[in-house]
Design an enzyme around this catalytic site. Sequence first.
Site, mmCIF file in Angstrom:
data_model
loop_
_atom_site.group_PDB
_atom_site.id
_atom_site.type_symbol
_atom_site.label_atom_id
_atom_site.label_comp_id
_atom_site.label_asym_id
_atom_site.label_seq_id
_atom_site.Cartn_x
_atom_site.Cartn_y
_atom_site.Cartn_z
ATOM 1 N N ASP A 38 0.863 -1.185 0.000
ATOM 2 C CA ASP A 38 0.000 0.000 0.000
ATOM 3 C C ASP A 38 0.895 1.228 0.000
ATOM 4 O OD1 ASP A 38 -3.249 0.332 0.819
ATOM 5 O OD2 ASP A 38 -2.006 2.130 0.993
ATOM 6 N N ASP A 73 4.806 1.673 -5.766
ATOM 7 C CA ASP A 73 3.736 2.033 -6.692
ATOM 8 C C ASP A 73 3.594 0.899 -7.704
ATOM 9 O OD1 ASP A 73 2.094 3.059 -8.670
ATOM 10 O OD2 ASP A 73 3.359 4.801 -9.106
ATOM 11 N N ASN A 100 -5.322 -5.633 -6.342
ATOM 12 C CA ASN A 100 -6.474 -4.966 -5.745
ATOM 13 C C ASN A 100 -6.368 -3.444 -5.755
ATOM 14 O OD1 ASN A 100 -8.859 -4.861 -3.679
ATOM 15 N ND2 ASN A 100 -7.188 -3.792 -2.641
ATOM 16 N N TYR A 171 -13.005 4.732 -14.699
ATOM 17 C CA TYR A 171 -12.964 3.544 -13.830
ATOM 18 C C TYR A 171 -13.609 2.343 -14.520
ATOM 19 C CZ TYR A 171 -14.119 0.757 -9.631
ATOM 20 O OH TYR A 171 -14.263 -0.246 -8.703
ATOM 21 N N LYS A 175 -11.751 -1.159 -15.478
ATOM 22 C CA LYS A 175 -12.218 -2.424 -14.914
ATOM 23 C C LYS A 175 -12.706 -3.387 -15.998
ATOM 24 C CE LYS A 175 -11.422 -1.755 -10.542
ATOM 25 N NZ LYS A 175 -10.315 -2.511 -9.910
ATOM 26 N N THR A 205 -16.512 0.194 1.184
ATOM 27 C CA THR A 205 -15.125 0.646 1.206
ATOM 28 C C THR A 205 -15.121 2.171 1.175
ATOM 29 O OG1 THR A 205 -14.874 0.747 -1.207
ATOM 30 C CG2 THR A 205 -14.453 -1.386 -0.141
#
Length: 306
Positions: A38, A73, A100, A171, A175, A205
């Site tokens: 992360d 990254d 993810n 997005y 995806k 989330t």
Amino acid sequence: MTPINLRRVAIVTGAGRGIGREHALAFAASGAKVVVNDIGAGLDGSRTGESPAEQVVAEIVAAGGEAVVNGDDVASWDGAAHLVAQAIEEFGALDVLVNNAGFLRDKMLVSMSENDFDDVIRVHLKGHFAMLRHAAAYWREQSKAGAQREARIVNTSSGAGLYGSVGQGNYAAAKAAIAQMTVQAAAELGGYGITVNAIAPSARTRMTTSAGEAMAAQMAPPTDGSFDTMDPANVSPLVVWLGSPESRDVTGRVFEVEGGTVSVTDGWQRSALRDKGSRWDPAELGPVVAEILAEAPTPFPVYGAR
């Protein structure tokens, strides 16, 4: 029922919070050694200076598991290579890659800037590819050396990518591409012992709860003690199973997960058709198109469309 015991090494990207955090905890609870990646980014991808991955690793270690922090990254070619190398150096191998990491820059297409589009495509799509590419290179080398591993890649698509979502064109495009890249990679990498699948999760989330009051209310935990269908931990059991040797016969598939529901989603495939046997005249095609559309399944509606 015998619990899954994973004596394996897993990388989970974007694992400091939300669904990724739950993946990391679930893999560790199943016996895997986990690299918790992360970069500590805000919802829009900006660096926050926080290190949520350290908190996840501390929680895993406190529970008796093994985990290390990574802050690379994933959309950087060198960063992705370093992340894969760290797993191998720390734990001696790599068996599972869970892609993810991602963030949002939601805008209508007519208001979206070039950077809004490029940055989301970079982190989601390139981040998946860069990680996949470096992990697969390692597994190919292992296979050619006679030490083929039961390798697993689990990508993260979205209902937005499968069906579209108003105000999320960047997005949704990323995806959708991830779902297709999953099918592509499964076909190309199977010979090296690598399976590649994807999930399209629906859970609470930072991304979903920031999408407006209506969405936040829909995602809120129940107050009556009933099953919390939006708990992000609901998504992880399928990901752990897909990361296990038990899933060796499953590859190139996209699963939707919400609460206690698991479903498999079919990709693009031919349905109704007409073959004239020669070139069509444009004037002929109106009735023909009407006929094949009438026979074809009705598309799932785009999220947010009127």
